[in-house]
Scaffold this motif. Sequence first.
Motif, mmCIF file in Angstrom:
data_model
loop_
_atom_site.group_PDB
_atom_site.id
_atom_site.type_symbol
_atom_site.label_atom_id
_atom_site.label_comp_id
_atom_site.label_asym_id
_atom_site.label_seq_id
_atom_site.Cartn_x
_atom_site.Cartn_y
_atom_site.Cartn_z
ATOM 1 N N PHE A 13 -98.300 -26.545 34.625
ATOM 2 C CA PHE A 13 -96.865 -26.628 34.367
ATOM 3 C C PHE A 13 -96.466 -28.018 33.891
ATOM 4 O O PHE A 13 -95.746 -28.160 32.903
ATOM 5 N N THR A 14 -96.939 -29.060 34.580
ATOM 6 C CA THR A 14 -96.535 -30.408 34.195
ATOM 7 C C THR A 14 -97.102 -30.807 32.841
ATOM 8 O O THR A 14 -96.426 -31.482 32.057
ATOM 9 N N SER B 68 -87.952 -31.673 38.719
ATOM 10 C CA SER B 68 -88.601 -30.388 38.970
ATOM 11 C C SER B 68 -89.448 -30.454 40.238
ATOM 12 O O SER B 68 -89.497 -29.495 41.014
ATOM 13 N N SER B 69 -90.099 -31.568 40.486
ATOM 14 C CA SER B 69 -90.882 -31.721 41.715
ATOM 15 C C SER B 69 -89.986 -31.764 42.938
ATOM 16 O O SER B 69 -90.304 -31.162 43.970
ATOM 17 N N ILE C 286 -86.671 -35.375 34.139
ATOM 18 C CA ILE C 286 -86.870 -33.925 34.230
ATOM 19 C C ILE C 286 -88.110 -33.598 35.050
ATOM 20 O O ILE C 286 -88.089 -32.704 35.901
ATOM 21 N N MET C 287 -89.192 -34.337 34.846
ATOM 22 C CA MET C 287 -90.428 -34.084 35.589
ATOM 23 C C MET C 287 -90.251 -34.375 37.077
ATOM 24 O O MET C 287 -90.694 -33.606 37.919
ATOM 25 N N SER C 288 -89.587 -35.460 37.403
ATOM 26 C CA SER C 288 -89.393 -35.774 38.822
ATOM 27 C C SER C 288 -88.385 -34.830 39.467
ATOM 28 O O SER C 288 -88.533 -34.456 40.634
ATOM 29 N N PHE D 28 -86.968 -30.454 43.281
ATOM 30 C CA PHE D 28 -86.418 -29.118 43.520
ATOM 31 C C PHE D 28 -87.452 -28.224 44.190
ATOM 32 O O PHE D 28 -87.128 -27.417 45.056
ATOM 33 N N GLY D 29 -88.712 -28.368 43.809
ATOM 34 C CA GLY D 29 -89.772 -27.590 44.441
ATOM 35 C C GLY D 29 -89.922 -27.935 45.910
ATOM 36 O O GLY D 29 -90.079 -27.061 46.763
ATOM 37 N N LEU E 245 -95.093 -28.734 30.236
ATOM 38 C CA LEU E 245 -93.699 -29.186 30.187
ATOM 39 C C LEU E 245 -93.573 -30.517 29.459
ATOM 40 O O LEU E 245 -92.655 -30.708 28.659
#
Length: 69
Positions: free
Chosen positions: A29-30, A54-55, A50-52, A57-58, A33
């Motif tokens: 995914f990373t 998404s982590s 955006i990458m941080s 939120f997970g 993305l």
Amino acid sequence: MEKSKRTFRGSYPAYALTYFFFYWSLGVFTSVLSMYLTGIGKSKAEMSFIMSASSLFGVVLIPIVGVYQ
């Protein structure tokens, strides 16, 4: 006396496969993305946010999903 059933659920191989596929999918995914965001013209700062996000939120959603499972 009843025979005990050997179940896959809750066993060590089940946990090992779960963690393997979780981290494998996270890596896929990373990488996908970041290539996608580069392709649509995002800056490095936007990609980092955006990458941080998404982590994060997970991390927040995993316990919530676990409660309602």
